[in-house]
Design an enzyme around this catalytic site. Structure first.
Site, PDB file in Angstrom:
ATOM      1  N   TYR A 108       0.560  -1.286  -0.203  1.00  0.00           N
ATOM      2  CA  TYR A 108      -0.063  -0.140  -0.182  1.00  0.00           C
ATOM      3  C   TYR A 108       0.748   1.165  -0.226  1.00  0.00           C
ATOM      4  CZ  TYR A 108      -4.211   2.573   1.183  1.00  0.00           C
ATOM      5  OH  TYR A 108      -4.852   3.958   1.350  1.00  0.00           O
ATOM      6  N   LEU A 161      15.514  -2.814  10.834  1.00  0.00           N
ATOM      7  CA  LEU A 161      14.270  -2.833  11.652  1.00  0.00           C
ATOM      8  C   LEU A 161      13.126  -2.418   9.822  1.00  0.00           C
ATOM      9  CD1 LEU A 161      12.399  -1.834  13.664  1.00  0.00           C
ATOM     10  CD2 LEU A 161      13.795   0.255  14.071  1.00  0.00           C
ATOM     11  N   ILE A 169      10.219   0.061   9.739  1.00  0.00           N
ATOM     12  CA  ILE A 169       8.967   0.736  10.806  1.00  0.00           C
ATOM     13  C   ILE A 169       7.803   1.770   9.633  1.00  0.00           C
ATOM     14  CG2 ILE A 169       9.133   3.007  11.604  1.00  0.00           C
ATOM     15  CD1 ILE A 169      12.057   3.499  12.119  1.00  0.00           C
ATOM     16  N   GLY A 170       7.023   0.848  10.803  1.00  0.00           N
ATOM     17  CA  GLY A 170       5.997   0.945   9.866  1.00  0.00           C
ATOM     18  C   GLY A 170       5.464   0.081   8.919  1.00  0.00           C
ATOM     19  N   TRP A 195       1.455  -5.295   6.260  1.00  0.00           N
ATOM     20  CA  TRP A 195       0.386  -7.027   6.367  1.00  0.00           C
ATOM     21  C   TRP A 195       2.241  -7.288   6.180  1.00  0.00           C
ATOM     22  CZ3 TRP A 195      -2.300  -2.658   3.752  1.00  0.00           C
ATOM     23  CH2 TRP A 195      -3.441  -2.794   3.698  1.00  0.00           C
ATOM     24  N   GLY A 196       3.958  -6.632   6.055  1.00  0.00           N
ATOM     25  CA  GLY A 196       4.723  -7.341   5.918  1.00  0.00           C
ATOM     26  C   GLY A 196       5.135  -7.654   5.040  1.00  0.00           C
ATOM     27  N   CYS A 251      -5.999  11.992  -5.218  1.00  0.00           N
ATOM     28  CA  CYS A 251      -4.204  11.306  -5.120  1.00  0.00           C
ATOM     29  C   CYS A 251      -3.381  11.064  -6.824  1.00  0.00           C
ATOM     30  CB  CYS A 251      -4.059   9.834  -4.070  1.00  0.00           C
ATOM     31  SG  CYS A 251      -4.541  10.706  -2.204  1.00  0.00           S
TER      32      CYS A 251
END
Length: 423
Positions: free
Chosen positions: A146, A182, A184-185, A188-189, A369
């Site tokens: 996304y 890491l 961050i945010g 869904w992986g 957008c």
């Protein structure tokens, strides 16, 4: 000549917009242009006209959502494309800006909203990302990315463009097997799972969305890599440890300007002395501004798109080298065009999930957008940082070489939903 006529005469010069007003009066604005086409709309009441004049963006959005602005020829994307193509950011005309009063109100609202405390951050994230999984499956790619894809050519399918985005980012991170990364945010992986699969790194993904966390953990377990890819529900401000690499994609828009310094200071604290970080965020091509009222009210409460100058002020003085800056201009426009087309194709399913008004909100959001990246002042920034000047090669050749290698390797898809388990 009425106020609305004067406004539309200024706003629409290329392409044609035919407007039917309450009471039946019809007028066409602009001149024929095959690239922009011919759009027809109808206002059902005078309130819609007043809203449009006070704040063209929010007024048009709410009138469309409520069925008081009806598209009779073309669709909402055609209408917004016609309006914004006549008011491109490069030209600086400002015809579609809100009134002075409205801008003043928005500025006060923004100053209040920008105090994005930790307790509000989780609520703001849930507002958007904890919607039905089914909704996201209807318009995102199979990995449920996304964020802005990376189009090596505008004709590339969305699935490939999202894979290429992950390869593009992984190449900039220069990850070696066994490194600790890491995310961050993490959504869904998908990015975390890709980085482990393609580089052998151990990855920790963090999110504030309980629904995204469930999916990400399930994906790692199903793939049998949950000992190497783990996901946590935690605010970045509360995380401890140290990582060789940090990546953050599409999360910085939710940090808020008042907390940019906190974000970068924490990233510096979490990053190993020879570590590298990649920040991918939507950005303003111009200077600082305010979040438009429609987005703040209906889509991303607490969200803000930063100017490059604001990002720079966040990391200045922290002894991190800004080692690479890339500006992606039209990539998100192409991404959003795919999402919009998929949402339109899934209209009945989305109405079944929610209702007709939600469908109109979502199409306005995606179309708005898209045209903001196509004609407005939005871009994507990819910013690379290193704590040590020797952490990366001194030319960009390694990025291209690694990206070519990653793109040549087939990535195994990890199912997001039960329907994908046979993929």
């Amino acid at each position: 000549m009425s106020l609305i006529d004067r406004f539309l005469d200024r706003a629409i010069r290329r392409g044609q917009l035919t407007v039917t007003f309450p009471g039946g009066r019809t007028r066409t604005y602009g001149t024929p242009d095959p690239e922009l086409g011919d759009v027809a709309i109808r206002f059902t009441d005078g309130r819609a006209l007043r809203q449009l004049l006070a704040d063209p963006s929010l007024g048009a959005a709410e009138a469309f959502m409520d069925g008081r602005l009806v598209i009779e020829r073309g669709d909402i994307r055609d209408f917004l494309n016609l309006a914004t193509a006549n008011n491109r950011w490069e030209e600086g005309r400002g015809t579609l800006d809100a009134s002075t009063l409205r801008r003043g109100i928005d500025s006060v609202r923004f100053r209040i909203d920008r105090i994005n405390m930790a307790r509000r951050s989780k609520r703001n994230v849930a507002h958007h990302y904890d919607l039905s999984d089914r909704l996201y499956d209807l318009f995102l790619d199979v990995d449920r990315q996304y964020s802005c894809a990376y189009f090596t050519d505008p004709s590339v399918p969305l699935e490939q463009a999202q894979l290429d985005k992950k390869a593009h980012i992984a190449a900039k991170l220069a990850i070696q097997p066994g490194m600790k990364v890491l995310d961050i945010g993490c959504g869904w992986g998908g990015m975390a799972l890709y980085l482990h699969q393609m580089t052998g790194a151990e990855v920790c993904g963090i999110t504030l969305s309980e629904e995204q966390l469930k999916v990400a953990r399930r994906r790692a377990e199903m793939a049998g890599v949950d000992d190497k890819v783990r996901f946590e529900l935690i605010d970045y401000r509360h995380l401890t440890g140290q990582f060789d690499r940090i990546v953050s994609v599409g999360m910085f828009e939710h940090v808020g300007p008042a907390h940019y310094r906190t974000f970068f200071r924490q990233c510096h604290r979490l990053l190993a002395p020879d570590g590298v970080m990649l920040l991918h965020t939507i950005g303003r091509a111009g200077g600082p501004g305010v979040t438009d009222a429609f987005t703040a009210k209906y889509i991303f409460p607490g969200g803000y798109i930063p100017a490059l100058s604001e990002i720079a002020r966040g990391h200045e003085g922290l002894r991190m080298f800004l080692t690479d800056v890339e500006v992606l201009r039209l990539h998100y426009a192409h991404t959003l065009a795919h999402w919009y087309d998929r949402v339109v194709a899934a209209k009945d399913a989305i109405i079944d999930l929610y209702d007709e008004r939600f469908y109109r909100i979502w199409t306005y959001y995606l179309a708005g957008c898209e045209v903001s990246f196509r004609h407005g002042g939005l871009v994507n920034y990819q910013l690379q940082y290193a704590r040590d000047r020797h952490a990366l090669p001194i030319t960009r050749d390694y990025m291209m070489e690694t990206e070519d290698r990653l793109r040549a390797q087939p990535a195994r898809p990890y199912p997001v939903s039960a329907a994908q388990t046979t993929v």
